[in-house]
Design a protein around this motif. Structure first.
Motif, PDB file in Angstrom:
ATOM      1  N   GLU A   5       0.902  -1.242  -0.032  1.00 32.68           N
ATOM      2  CA  GLU A   5      -0.071  -0.231  -0.048  1.00 32.68           C
ATOM      3  C   GLU A   5       0.947   1.172  -0.039  1.00 32.68           C
ATOM      4  O   GLU A   5       0.602   2.143  -0.622  1.00 32.68           O
ATOM      5  N   TRP A   6       1.950   1.152   0.650  1.00 34.14           N
ATOM      6  CA  TRP A   6       2.731   2.501   0.681  1.00 34.14           C
ATOM      7  C   TRP A   6       3.106   2.740  -0.796  1.00 34.14           C
ATOM      8  O   TRP A   6       3.473   3.728  -1.205  1.00 34.14           O
ATOM      9  N   LEU A   7       3.682   1.542  -1.559  1.00 36.73           N
ATOM     10  CA  LEU A   7       4.168   1.518  -2.907  1.00 36.73           C
ATOM     11  C   LEU A   7       3.228   1.984  -3.843  1.00 36.73           C
ATOM     12  O   LEU A   7       3.606   2.158  -5.036  1.00 36.73           O
ATOM     13  N   ALA A   8       1.833   1.824  -3.704  1.00 35.75           N
ATOM     14  CA  ALA A   8       0.738   1.981  -4.726  1.00 35.75           C
ATOM     15  C   ALA A   8       0.969   3.027  -5.400  1.00 35.75           C
ATOM     16  O   ALA A   8       0.613   3.104  -6.791  1.00 35.75           O
ATOM     17  N   ASP A   9       1.349   4.287  -5.127  1.00 35.47           N
ATOM     18  CA  ASP A   9       1.503   5.504  -5.922  1.00 35.47           C
ATOM     19  C   ASP A   9       2.782   6.190  -5.839  1.00 35.47           C
ATOM     20  O   ASP A   9       3.227   7.139  -6.361  1.00 35.47           O
ATOM     21  N   LYS A  10       3.926   5.004  -5.995  1.00 31.54           N
ATOM     22  CA  LYS A  10       5.296   5.332  -5.836  1.00 31.54           C
ATOM     23  C   LYS A  10       6.206   4.459  -6.764  1.00 31.54           C
ATOM     24  O   LYS A  10       5.513   3.352  -7.148  1.00 31.54           O
TER      25      LYS A  10
END
Length: 223
Positions: free
Chosen positions: A105-110
């Protein structure tokens, strides 16, 4: 006041039965009740040699990552802690309890380069984290990373990685079955048996039988 690692461990031990067991559901519930714990205290729990304590640690991380009220700074801190102390997140259940929400979830927009670094790791649980984290992207209809990482792990030598890859391929197939079938057409003959079985579990029986006939036998190696 925020819960400390010491307070959590006292409460956890109070749940232990005379036979020495603590139910996973009890640990999850306690972790949710203590989800105000700061990252430095969570790290103290991760350092424990007691498995149930580390289950508690990753569960607190997971509950915090799921909570919409959790700040961006805390989410970043949880992600950084997970990766920095992956040496203590070293069993399949610890990975499964936290990777999707804390890492994915942390990497979802990264950028997702770190997942490809984990995919190439010598540590099987880091490779399991890489593929499981893509579930967060699949929830958004993004399947590319799942298939790219799965392809890189086709030759993996660990059963627990095979199962995780097959599981994520199965989930990808629920969202776009033709794409899963295309992947299987290209790779089923080279896939470890358990990976293939997990991947095709939700397909029609005739389709499953066809791919099982192609699947490599135990002990076969990729060319």
């Amino acid at each position: 006041m925020e819960t400390t690692a010491a307070q959590f461990q006292v409460k956890l031990e109070a749940l232990r039965t005379p036979g020495g067991d603590i139910g996973m559901g009890q640990i999850f519930a306690l972790a949710k009740a203590c989800m105000d714990m700061p990252p430095e205290e969570i790290e103290t729990l991760l350092e424990s040699p007691v498995h149930e304590v580390r289950v508690g640690a990753v569960s607190i991380m997971d509950w915090q990552a799921r909570d919409r009220k959790t700040s961006v700074d805390r989410r970043r801190a949880l992600f950084d802690l997970y990766l920095r102390r992956h040496d203590r997140i070293d069993t399949w259940d610890l990975v499964d309890r936290s990777a999707i929400w804390v890492v994915g979830e942390w990497l979802a927009d990264k950028p997702r380069d770190v997942l490809y670094t984990l995919t190439a790791s010598a540590a099987p649980m880091e490779r399991r984290t890489a593929i499981l984290s893509t579930m967060a992207f699949m929830r958004r209809g993004e399947l590319d990373d799942t298939y790219r990482i799965a392809e890189r792990l086709l030759g993996d030598d660990q059963d627990l990685v095979h199962k995780a890859v097959g599981w994520m391929l199965r989930e990808a197939g629920k969202r776009d079955e033709p794409r899963l079938l295309a992947f299987l057409d290209a790779h089923a003959a080279a896939m470890p048996r358990v990976m293939l079985r997990y991947a095709i579990e939700k397909l029609d029986k005739g389709v499953r039988d066809r791919y099982l006939a192609l699947g490599r036998r135990p002990g076969a190696r990729l060319q």
